[in-house]
Motif scaffolding. Structure first.
Motif, mmCIF file in Angstrom:
data_model
loop_
_atom_site.group_PDB
_atom_site.id
_atom_site.type_symbol
_atom_site.label_atom_id
_atom_site.label_comp_id
_atom_site.label_asym_id
_atom_site.label_seq_id
_atom_site.Cartn_x
_atom_site.Cartn_y
_atom_site.Cartn_z
ATOM 1 N N VAL A 1 38.750 64.076 24.570
ATOM 2 C CA VAL A 1 39.230 65.209 23.770
ATOM 3 C C VAL A 1 38.750 66.519 24.382
ATOM 4 N N LEU A 2 37.497 66.555 24.839
ATOM 5 C CA LEU A 2 36.998 67.763 25.493
ATOM 6 C C LEU A 2 37.839 68.116 26.718
ATOM 7 N N LEU A 3 38.132 67.123 27.546
ATOM 8 C CA LEU A 3 38.858 67.371 28.795
ATOM 9 C C LEU A 3 40.326 67.704 28.546
ATOM 10 N N PHE A 4 41.003 66.877 27.757
ATOM 11 C CA PHE A 4 42.449 67.007 27.613
ATOM 12 C C PHE A 4 42.856 68.054 26.578
ATOM 13 N N ASP A 5 42.188 68.080 25.453
ATOM 14 C CA ASP A 5 42.647 68.909 24.338
ATOM 15 C C ASP A 5 41.941 70.249 24.234
ATOM 16 N N LEU A 6 40.717 70.325 24.770
ATOM 17 C CA LEU A 6 39.956 71.566 24.654
ATOM 18 C C LEU A 6 39.752 72.263 25.989
ATOM 19 N N GLY A 7 40.249 71.671 27.080
ATOM 20 C CA GLY A 7 40.172 72.313 28.384
ATOM 21 C C GLY A 7 38.766 72.535 28.878
ATOM 22 N N ARG A 8 37.857 71.621 28.546
ATOM 23 C CA ARG A 8 36.460 71.741 28.951
ATOM 24 C C ARG A 8 36.135 70.722 30.034
ATOM 25 N N ALA A 9 35.148 71.044 30.854
ATOM 26 C CA ALA A 9 34.874 70.240 32.052
ATOM 27 C C ALA A 9 34.050 68.997 31.726
ATOM 28 N N ALA A 10 34.584 68.162 30.851
ATOM 29 C CA ALA A 10 33.962 66.874 30.562
ATOM 30 C C ALA A 10 34.345 65.878 31.652
ATOM 31 N N MET A 11 33.720 64.690 31.636
ATOM 32 C CA MET A 11 33.987 63.715 32.687
ATOM 33 C C MET A 11 34.137 62.313 32.098
ATOM 34 N N PRO B 1 43.379 70.170 17.327
ATOM 35 C CA PRO B 1 42.560 69.170 18.028
ATOM 36 C C PRO B 1 42.383 67.860 17.262
ATOM 37 N N LEU B 2 42.515 67.900 15.942
ATOM 38 C CA LEU B 2 42.422 66.672 15.165
ATOM 39 C C LEU B 2 43.472 65.666 15.621
ATOM 40 N N GLY B 3 44.659 66.163 15.980
ATOM 41 C CA GLY B 3 45.693 65.271 16.498
ATOM 42 C C GLY B 3 45.252 64.597 17.783
ATOM 43 N N GLY B 4 44.539 65.339 18.641
ATOM 44 C CA GLY B 4 44.042 64.758 19.879
ATOM 45 C C GLY B 4 43.039 63.649 19.629
ATOM 46 N N VAL B 5 42.162 63.852 18.645
ATOM 47 C CA VAL B 5 41.177 62.818 18.315
ATOM 48 C C VAL B 5 41.875 61.559 17.813
ATOM 49 N N ILE B 6 42.815 61.726 16.892
ATOM 50 C CA ILE B 6 43.505 60.562 16.326
ATOM 51 C C ILE B 6 44.346 59.865 17.391
ATOM 52 N N ARG B 7 45.013 60.621 18.237
ATOM 53 C CA ARG B 7 45.810 60.013 19.311
ATOM 54 C C ARG B 7 44.907 59.234 20.266
ATOM 55 N N THR B 8 43.704 59.717 20.509
ATOM 56 C CA THR B 8 42.778 59.015 21.377
ATOM 57 C C THR B 8 42.273 57.734 20.713
#
Length: 247
Positions: free
Chosen positions: A155-165, A43-50
């Motif tokens: 990151v919650l929505l895309f990388d962790l599969g959580r229902a963020a908005m 997930p660190l990669g997702g944060v940095i990419r964002t």
């Protein structure tokens, strides 16, 4: 006496009767078949990419990511190179705000090294897939330096599969033209309204984010929106104004 809690935003400004149609039409028009979400093994990669995507086109952010990960196959190497080295790497890949983003990335890596002893966010996947687990993951991300609420939601929505908005500027602009929300609301308030109004399942929110962003980029543009081609035209008070101006 404890302070009175504020009523939910959707009580202050309830979703219109056409809101379910709004969700359906956007999805049918822009993402009838949902693409696979971006999922980094770490997930660190997702944060940095964002972080790289902020105020960058997708193409430029992608190029910076490719150069960054080629230069630093392990994030430990980026931490050792320091903010100057990271900034030079990003600048060489093109795109703006290289120094600022390098500082964010270095600060994030240094924070993880100091607080957790490893450059990893895999622990975020240990939280249960429940509303409480979602909130724990949200708080953990929000505590990271240089990580704002939009990055957290993405990151919650895309990388962790959580229902963020997550709500970007394209969605916010269209929402205000449709009068889903008041014109004077801040971006943060608009995002909180969507979080209350949208069904709380990952697929609906993933589809809404993708379709809402594309709608704002392609049709409900900042200048000269294509109201005649808009699948939401019949709901939109602004459409008649724009078409009158065009005439």
């Amino acid at each position: 006496m404890p302070p009175r809690s504020r009523p939910p935003l959707t009580e202050q400004w309830p979703p219109p009767a056409f809101f379910p149609d709004y969700l359906r039409r956007l999805r049918e028009a822009y993402v009838p078949e949902l693409p696979l979400p971006r999922r980094f093994p770490e997930p660190l990669g997702g944060v940095i990419r964002t972080i790289l995507s902020q105020q960058n086109t997708r193409r430029v952010a992608g190029r910076q990511w490719e150069v960054l990960t080629a230069t630093y196959p392990r994030w430990e190497a980026a931490l050792a190179d320091g903010p100057d080295g990271i900034a030079a790497t990003l600048k060489g890949a093109g795109g703006g705000l290289s120094r600022l983003k390098a500082d964010y990335i270095y600060g994030l890596l240094a924070h993880l090294e100091e607080t957790r002893g490893e450059l990893s966010l895999r622990f975020l996947r240990d939280f249960p897939l429940t509303p409480q687990g979602d909130e724990e993951a949200r708080r953990a991300l929000a505590a990271l330096p240089g990580v704002g609420h939009k990055t957290v939601a993405l990151v919650l929505l895309f990388d962790l599969g959580r229902a963020a908005m997550p709500v970007d500027g394209n969605m916010e602009r269209a929402a205000k033209r449709l009068e889903l929300v008041p014109a004077g609301w801040s971006s943060d308030r608009v995002e909180r309204w969507y979080d209350e109004a949208a069904p709380r399942d990952w697929e609906t929110r993933f589809a809404l984010h993708l379709s809402g962003v594309r709608h704002g980029r392609v049709t409900c543009r900042p200048q000269r929106p294509l109201c005649g081609e808009c699948v939401l035209r019949e709901f939109c008070p602004a459409a008649a104004i724009f078409e009158l101006e065009e005439g």
